[in-house]
Design a protein around this motif. Sequence first.
Motif, PDB file in Angstrom:
ATOM      1  N   ASN A  95      -0.003  40.316  21.071  1.00 54.83           N
ATOM      2  CA  ASN A  95       0.366  41.935  21.090  1.00 54.83           C
ATOM      3  C   ASN A  95      -0.616  42.533  20.703  1.00 54.83           C
ATOM      4  N   ILE A  96      -1.712  43.216  21.118  1.00 55.23           N
ATOM      5  CA  ILE A  96      -2.710  44.192  21.175  1.00 55.23           C
ATOM      6  C   ILE A  96      -2.338  45.558  20.936  1.00 55.23           C
ATOM      7  N   LYS A  97      -1.720  45.709  22.246  1.00 55.30           N
ATOM      8  CA  LYS A  97      -2.121  47.600  22.281  1.00 55.30           C
ATOM      9  C   LYS A  97      -1.267  48.015  21.340  1.00 55.30           C
ATOM     10  N   PRO A  98      -0.765  48.138  19.925  1.00 48.75           N
ATOM     11  CA  PRO A  98      -0.442  48.835  19.072  1.00 48.75           C
ATOM     12  C   PRO A  98      -1.894  49.113  18.390  1.00 48.75           C
ATOM     13  N   LEU A  99      -2.745  47.821  18.170  1.00 45.40           N
ATOM     14  CA  LEU A  99      -3.870  47.762  17.113  1.00 45.40           C
ATOM     15  C   LEU A  99      -4.574  48.616  16.934  1.00 45.40           C
ATOM     16  N   MET A 100      -4.885  48.916  18.871  1.00 42.19           N
ATOM     17  CA  MET A 100      -6.287  49.556  20.079  1.00 42.19           C
ATOM     18  C   MET A 100      -5.530  51.683  19.797  1.00 42.19           C
ATOM     19  N   PHE A 157       5.781  42.538  13.685  1.00 41.42           N
ATOM     20  CA  PHE A 157       4.445  41.813  13.843  1.00 41.42           C
ATOM     21  C   PHE A 157       4.803  40.259  12.437  1.00 41.42           C
ATOM     22  N   ASN A 158       6.264  40.539  11.938  1.00 36.93           N
ATOM     23  CA  ASN A 158       7.201  39.437  11.668  1.00 36.93           C
ATOM     24  C   ASN A 158       6.306  39.365  10.085  1.00 36.93           C
ATOM     25  N   VAL A 159       5.506  40.742   9.275  1.00 37.52           N
ATOM     26  CA  VAL A 159       4.832  39.892   7.981  1.00 37.52           C
ATOM     27  C   VAL A 159       5.884  39.385   6.871  1.00 37.52           C
ATOM     28  N   GLN A 160       5.904  38.832   6.395  1.00 36.17           N
ATOM     29  CA  GLN A 160       7.639  38.656   4.823  1.00 36.17           C
ATOM     30  C   GLN A 160       6.252  39.552   3.820  1.00 36.17           C
ATOM     31  N   ASN A 161       5.534  40.113   3.209  1.00 33.15           N
ATOM     32  CA  ASN A 161       5.140  40.632   2.129  1.00 33.15           C
ATOM     33  C   ASN A 161       4.077  40.789   2.113  1.00 33.15           C
ATOM     34  N   THR A 162       3.806  42.710   1.985  1.00 32.53           N
ATOM     35  CA  THR A 162       2.916  43.298   2.291  1.00 32.53           C
ATOM     36  C   THR A 162       2.324  44.104   0.694  1.00 32.53           C
ATOM     37  N   PHE A 163       1.241  44.313   0.687  1.00 27.29           N
ATOM     38  CA  PHE A 163       0.465  44.247  -0.774  1.00 27.29           C
ATOM     39  C   PHE A 163      -0.609  45.251  -0.661  1.00 27.29           C
ATOM     40  N   ASN A 164       0.000  46.436  -1.173  1.00 27.08           N
ATOM     41  CA  ASN A 164      -1.648  47.759  -1.122  1.00 27.08           C
ATOM     42  C   ASN A 164      -1.894  47.862  -2.835  1.00 27.08           C
ATOM     43  N   THR A 165      -3.227  47.191  -2.417  1.00 26.78           N
ATOM     44  CA  THR A 165      -4.055  46.646  -3.164  1.00 26.78           C
ATOM     45  C   THR A 165      -4.449  48.285  -4.288  1.00 26.78           C
ATOM     46  N   MET A 166      -4.070  49.372  -2.894  1.00 24.53           N
ATOM     47  CA  MET A 166      -4.797  50.878  -4.349  1.00 24.53           C
ATOM     48  C   MET A 166      -4.040  51.441  -4.479  1.00 24.53           C
ATOM     49  N   ASN A 167      -2.968  51.355  -3.944  1.00 20.07           N
ATOM     50  CA  ASN A 167      -1.543  51.508  -5.151  1.00 20.07           C
ATOM     51  C   ASN A 167      -1.473  50.737  -6.328  1.00 20.07           C
ATOM     52  N   GLY A 168      -1.974  49.727  -6.470  1.00 26.64           N
ATOM     53  CA  GLY A 168      -0.935  49.049  -7.646  1.00 26.64           C
ATOM     54  C   GLY A 168      -1.407  47.775  -7.532  1.00 26.64           C
ATOM     55  N   VAL A 194      -2.627  38.307  11.398  1.00 24.92           N
ATOM     56  CA  VAL A 194      -1.520  38.319  11.158  1.00 24.92           C
ATOM     57  C   VAL A 194      -0.618  38.121  12.346  1.00 24.92           C
ATOM     58  N   GLN A 195      -0.937  38.237  13.631  1.00 26.62           N
ATOM     59  CA  GLN A 195      -0.335  37.282  14.909  1.00 26.62           C
ATOM     60  C   GLN A 195      -0.859  36.254  15.094  1.00 26.62           C
ATOM     61  N   ILE A 196      -2.256  35.493  15.137  1.00 19.26           N
ATOM     62  CA  ILE A 196      -1.900  34.198  15.622  1.00 19.26           C
ATOM     63  C   ILE A 196      -3.011  32.733  14.526  1.00 19.26           C
ATOM     64  N   LEU A 197      -1.715  33.388  12.989  1.00 18.93           N
ATOM     65  CA  LEU A 197      -1.955  32.441  12.130  1.00 18.93           C
ATOM     66  C   LEU A 197      -0.242  32.220  12.659  1.00 18.93           C
ATOM     67  N   GLN A 198       0.713  33.026  12.788  1.00 16.34           N
ATOM     68  CA  GLN A 198       1.820  32.981  13.455  1.00 16.34           C
ATOM     69  C   GLN A 198       1.538  32.649  14.771  1.00 16.34           C
ATOM     70  N   ALA A 199       1.473  32.500  15.720  1.00 18.95           N
ATOM     71  CA  ALA A 199       1.030  31.393  17.011  1.00 18.95           C
ATOM     72  C   ALA A 199       0.464  30.420  16.632  1.00 18.95           C
ATOM     73  N   TYR A 200       0.422  29.351  15.930  1.00 19.05           N
ATOM     74  CA  TYR A 200      -0.194  29.112  14.862  1.00 19.05           C
ATOM     75  C   TYR A 200       0.960  27.997  14.590  1.00 19.05           C
ATOM     76  N   GLY A 201       1.755  28.683  14.294  1.00 16.28           N
ATOM     77  CA  GLY A 201       3.032  27.643  13.990  1.00 16.28           C
ATOM     78  C   GLY A 201       3.081  28.133  12.051  1.00 16.28           C
ATOM     79  N   ILE A 202       1.930  28.836  11.343  1.00 12.12           N
ATOM     80  CA  ILE A 202       2.443  29.208   9.994  1.00 12.12           C
ATOM     81  C   ILE A 202       3.751  29.960  10.017  1.00 12.12           C
ATOM     82  N   HIS A 203       4.508  29.608   8.813  1.00  7.82           N
ATOM     83  CA  HIS A 203       5.835  30.276   8.801  1.00  7.82           C
ATOM     84  C   HIS A 203       6.586  31.769   8.643  1.00  7.82           C
ATOM     85  N   GLN A 204       4.937  31.505   6.913  1.00  8.46           N
ATOM     86  CA  GLN A 204       5.380  32.963   6.458  1.00  8.46           C
ATOM     87  C   GLN A 204       3.782  33.715   6.774  1.00  8.46           C
ATOM     88  N   VAL A 205       3.974  34.284   6.692  1.00  9.01           N
ATOM     89  CA  VAL A 205       2.108  35.429   6.359  1.00  9.01           C
ATOM     90  C   VAL A 205       2.642  37.060   6.275  1.00  9.01           C
TER      91      VAL A 205
END
Length: 338
Positions: A301-306, A207-218, A179-190
């Motif tokens: 920013n990897i600290k929140p992921l650990m 981390f500026n994700v625009q849309n999320t999908f929880n596939t467990m919730n359908g 998610v973060q690396i794609l944005q670091a490479y300039g992708i405008h929507q992740v």
Amino acid sequence: MEALVLTGKKQLEVKNIDKPEVKPNEVLIHTAYAGVCGTDHALYAGEPGSADAVPPIVLGHENSGVVKEVGSAVTNLKVGDRVSIDPNIYCGQCKFCHTNRPELCENLSAVGVTRDGGFEEYFTAPAEVVYPIPDNVDLKSAAIVEPISCAIHGMKLLKPSPYQKALVIGDGFMGELFVQILQAYGIHQVDLAGIVDEKLKMNKELFNVQNTFNTMNGDKIPSSEYDIVIEAVGMPQTQESAIESAARGGQVLMFGVGGPDARFEMNTYEVFQKELTIQGSFINPHAFEDSLALLSSGKLNIKPLMSHELELSQVDDFVNGKLGVVSKAVVKVGGEEA
């Protein structure tokens, strides 16, 4: 010295072993932190990683530490250097090494896989795979450079452009890194698809994700929508979703590690009609410098992921699933004082 030794299939033991001798082209590293990843789970279960691990062996291929001794032929490192280690060691002689595809090396060896790694107080590594870290990168973060570099290698296999829309399938640690690396490479929507509401919410807020999908919730992932799709799970159903969600001209990176005998189905006409590029990605050649630069720049920013900091004695409980949901576990071997 203390070490966590894989003595057999699903057998980890904390033992006292001898400190390793340093060969002329090697350095001795006092381990600070060692990350635990899916490859360690596989090796623990007797499955292959980047190469086969033959017990008894000390695992730990995501490492940071401090150089304590340098071999007689080493000129690029000195005692006291704070370092991160690229575990993969290429032979330099096979056809893949000769054609600049070292990740496919026919004689690949690796620190923490085919030779003792960071789940011990001191380990050795060839100087060629040891990287000094920038002053503003702490040793705990430096233990995560290896997985970052694997994602960077995947990005180098793609052709990203800012206008593109990207989807990451998988809200595990590697998916969250992408998610973060794609944005670091300039992708405008992740966008991000996963199964844990808390992780999806965090990635949207931090981390500026625009849309999320929880596939467990359908939640349904849009079909034929994304220019870049990163599959970071490795399961047949998510691999099939990756193909379905790719737009015309889309690029699909199959990054998630599937089982050795796993298969998935795809509509071959859809691959033809969409003119899809489906790309595998294996390990991390020539990606450590970029990874360290992204960490140092603050673009990652990897600290929140650990989520967990473990002791050596707790690793067995982790790989056995006794610690519950873990985003990313890091083993404190010597810590910042290493």
